[in-house]
Design a protein around this motif. Structure first.
Motif, PDB file in Angstrom:
ATOM      1  N   ILE A   1      30.443  72.879  -0.924  1.00  0.00           N
ATOM      2  CA  ILE A   1      30.109  71.499  -0.600  1.00  0.00           C
ATOM      3  C   ILE A   1      28.790  71.178  -1.287  1.00  0.00           C
ATOM      4  N   ILE A   2      28.840  70.219  -2.204  1.00  0.00           N
ATOM      5  CA  ILE A   2      27.654  69.852  -2.968  1.00  0.00           C
ATOM      6  C   ILE A   2      26.865  68.801  -2.183  1.00  0.00           C
ATOM      7  N   LEU A   3      25.608  69.111  -1.915  1.00  0.00           N
ATOM      8  CA  LEU A   3      24.724  68.167  -1.236  1.00  0.00           C
ATOM      9  C   LEU A   3      23.928  67.396  -2.275  1.00  0.00           C
ATOM     10  N   ASP A   4      23.620  66.147  -1.988  1.00  0.00           N
ATOM     11  CA  ASP A   4      22.747  65.383  -2.872  1.00  0.00           C
ATOM     12  C   ASP A   4      21.348  65.967  -2.815  1.00  0.00           C
ATOM     13  N   SER A   5      20.615  65.802  -3.896  1.00  0.00           N
ATOM     14  CA  SER A   5      19.281  66.414  -3.969  1.00  0.00           C
ATOM     15  C   SER A   5      18.317  65.866  -2.915  1.00  0.00           C
ATOM     16  N   TRP A   6      18.556  64.667  -2.414  1.00  0.00           N
ATOM     17  CA  TRP A   6      17.673  64.090  -1.412  1.00  0.00           C
ATOM     18  C   TRP A   6      18.019  64.520   0.013  1.00  0.00           C
ATOM     19  N   GLU A   7      19.165  65.170   0.216  1.00  0.00           N
ATOM     20  CA  GLU A   7      19.561  65.576   1.561  1.00  0.00           C
ATOM     21  C   GLU A   7      18.724  66.763   2.027  1.00  0.00           C
ATOM     22  N   ASP A   8      18.166  66.646   3.220  1.00  0.00           N
ATOM     23  CA  ASP A   8      17.333  67.735   3.747  1.00  0.00           C
ATOM     24  C   ASP A   8      17.886  68.319   5.043  1.00  0.00           C
ATOM     25  N   GLU A   9      19.101  67.864   5.435  1.00  0.00           N
ATOM     26  CA  GLU A   9      19.730  68.414   6.630  1.00  0.00           C
ATOM     27  C   GLU A   9      21.248  68.302   6.512  1.00  0.00           C
ATOM     28  N   ILE A  10      21.924  69.125   7.286  1.00  0.00           N
ATOM     29  CA  ILE A  10      23.387  69.151   7.305  1.00  0.00           C
ATOM     30  C   ILE A  10      23.839  68.699   8.679  1.00  0.00           C
ATOM     31  N   ASP A  11      24.734  67.720   8.704  1.00  0.00           N
ATOM     32  CA  ASP A  11      25.295  67.227   9.964  1.00  0.00           C
ATOM     33  C   ASP A  11      26.308  68.266  10.461  1.00  0.00           C
ATOM     34  N   LEU A  12      26.052  68.854  11.617  1.00  0.00           N
ATOM     35  CA  LEU A  12      26.921  69.907  12.146  1.00  0.00           C
ATOM     36  C   LEU A  12      28.068  69.372  13.006  1.00  0.00           C
ATOM     37  N   GLY A  13      28.034  68.109  13.404  1.00  0.00           N
ATOM     38  CA  GLY A  13      29.049  67.558  14.306  1.00  0.00           C
ATOM     39  C   GLY A  13      30.465  67.740  13.801  1.00  0.00           C
ATOM     40  N   GLN A  14      30.722  67.358  12.550  1.00  0.00           N
ATOM     41  CA  GLN A  14      32.074  67.483  11.996  1.00  0.00           C
ATOM     42  C   GLN A  14      32.463  68.950  11.804  1.00  0.00           C
ATOM     43  N   LEU A  15      31.504  69.792  11.470  1.00  0.00           N
ATOM     44  CA  LEU A  15      31.800  71.224  11.288  1.00  0.00           C
ATOM     45  C   LEU A  15      32.199  71.850  12.622  1.00  0.00           C
ATOM     46  N   ILE A  16      31.479  71.493  13.690  1.00  0.00           N
ATOM     47  CA  ILE A  16      31.807  72.008  15.024  1.00  0.00           C
ATOM     48  C   ILE A  16      33.208  71.550  15.421  1.00  0.00           C
ATOM     49  N   TRP A  17      33.530  70.293  15.131  1.00  0.00           N
ATOM     50  CA  TRP A  17      34.855  69.753  15.450  1.00  0.00           C
ATOM     51  C   TRP A  17      35.956  70.526  14.701  1.00  0.00           C
ATOM     52  N   GLU A  18      35.726  70.831  13.423  1.00  0.00           N
ATOM     53  CA  GLU A  18      36.711  71.598  12.644  1.00  0.00           C
ATOM     54  C   GLU A  18      36.950  72.970  13.252  1.00  0.00           C
ATOM     55  N   VAL A  19      35.882  73.633  13.660  1.00  0.00           N
ATOM     56  CA  VAL A  19      36.017  74.954  14.287  1.00  0.00           C
ATOM     57  C   VAL A  19      36.798  74.826  15.590  1.00  0.00           C
ATOM     58  N   LEU A  20      36.468  73.823  16.379  1.00  0.00           N
ATOM     59  CA  LEU A  20      37.138  73.608  17.662  1.00  0.00           C
ATOM     60  C   LEU A  20      38.630  73.368  17.469  1.00  0.00           C
ATOM     61  N   ILE A  21      38.995  72.468  16.585  1.00  0.00           N
ATOM     62  CA  ILE A  21      40.400  72.113  16.373  1.00  0.00           C
ATOM     63  C   ILE A  21      41.203  73.293  15.832  1.00  0.00           C
ATOM     64  N   THR A  22      40.627  74.037  14.887  1.00  0.00           N
ATOM     65  CA  THR A  22      41.366  75.177  14.328  1.00  0.00           C
ATOM     66  C   THR A  22      41.501  76.320  15.318  1.00  0.00           C
ATOM     67  N   ALA A  23      40.651  76.344  16.354  1.00  0.00           N
ATOM     68  CA  ALA A  23      40.717  77.418  17.353  1.00  0.00           C
ATOM     69  C   ALA A  23      41.701  77.126  18.482  1.00  0.00           C
ATOM     70  N   LEU A  24      42.115  75.869  18.633  1.00  0.00           N
ATOM     71  CA  LEU A  24      43.009  75.525  19.744  1.00  0.00           C
ATOM     72  C   LEU A  24      44.373  76.178  19.564  1.00  0.00           C
ATOM     73  N   PRO A  25      44.884  76.868  20.596  1.00  0.00           N
ATOM     74  CA  PRO A  25      46.178  77.550  20.482  1.00  0.00           C
ATOM     75  C   PRO A  25      47.341  76.560  20.534  1.00  0.00           C
ATOM     76  N   GLY A  26      48.414  76.889  19.838  1.00  0.00           N
ATOM     77  CA  GLY A  26      49.589  76.027  19.816  1.00  0.00           C
ATOM     78  C   GLY A  26      50.432  76.136  21.069  1.00  0.00           C
ATOM     79  N   ALA A  27      50.595  77.328  21.581  1.00  0.00           N
ATOM     80  CA  ALA A  27      51.427  77.547  22.770  1.00  0.00           C
ATOM     81  C   ALA A  27      50.718  78.540  23.688  1.00  0.00           C
ATOM     82  N   VAL A  28      50.569  78.146  24.940  1.00  0.00           N
ATOM     83  CA  VAL A  28      49.912  78.985  25.936  1.00  0.00           C
ATOM     84  C   VAL A  28      50.864  79.156  27.104  1.00  0.00           C
ATOM     85  N   LEU A  29      50.935  80.368  27.647  1.00  0.00           N
ATOM     86  CA  LEU A  29      51.766  80.642  28.818  1.00  0.00           C
ATOM     87  C   LEU A  29      50.878  80.820  30.039  1.00  0.00           C
ATOM     88  N   CYS A  30      51.363  80.343  31.201  1.00  0.00           N
ATOM     89  CA  CYS A  30      50.603  80.515  32.435  1.00  0.00           C
ATOM     90  C   CYS A  30      50.571  81.989  32.842  1.00  0.00           C
TER      91      CYS A  30
END
Length: 194
Positions: A122-151
């Protein structure tokens, strides 16, 4: 307000300040929790969060890049795949991201695109001094959710005829010795034998 979350909440204002990541390659670590105020809808499945996800961010510099690993742990309730009763499960996931401020990185990445196993940079612009973690956290959360769970591993599910939960006891439906799903094949065999 929407009934279900389908994207990262706007309240997730978590940032990784690049100046906080040591330039000598030493690791940077941070841990915090994110709040989810309503169930998440993903792939027609509803996930209710029983605890706030615990997030860990690890970052370090290497060869002009910042490598960021975002990991997450939480517990969710989701309808059982067999009986539809609430089922609890722990959820955890981790993804790694590579960020670069170097302009020549785009040309280098295009030259290496044909290689298998290369991670996207991911190429950042030269003026960027921080990375927004909100979308990254969401990606981790969504990819971790199981498709089928049994009680439970021995869940009996629902009766295919009346829909009763067989975990609560027999439903009283007449049990057929044959599976009605194979009637088409049975008819085919009978017709071909004539």
């Amino acid at each position: 307000m929407e009934k279900y979350l389908e994207e990262a909440p706007k309240s997730w204002k978590y940032r990784l300040v690049l100046a906080a990541v040591p330039k000598d390659g030493a690791p940077y670590e941070d841990s915090f929790s994110v709040h989810i105020d309503r169930p998440v809808s993903y792939w027609d499945q509803i996930y209710t969060f029983l605890s706030d996800p615990q997030v860990r961010v690890d970052a370090y510099r290497s060869e002009g890049r910042v490598l960021v690993t975002v990991s997450l742990r939480t517990e969710v309730s989701v309808p059982c795949a067999r009986c539809l009763e609430p089922a609890r499960t722990e959820v955890g996931g981790e993804l790694r991201y590579i960020f670069s401020l170097r302009r020549d990185e785009q040309q280098r990445e295009k030259a290496e695109e044909s290689k298998d196993g290369e991670e996207e940079i991911i190429i950042l612009d030269s003026w960027e001094d921080e990375i927004d973690l909100g979308q990254l956290i969401w990606e981790v959360l969504i990819t971790a959710l199981p498709g089928a769970v049994l009680c439970s591993p021995d869940c009996l599910g629902l009766c295919p005829q009346c829909g009763a939960n067989l975990n609560l006891g027999p439903c009283g439906c007449k049990k057929e010795s044959r599976d009605p799903r194979f009637d088409v094949l049975r008819n085919f065999v009978e017709d071909s034998g004539k």
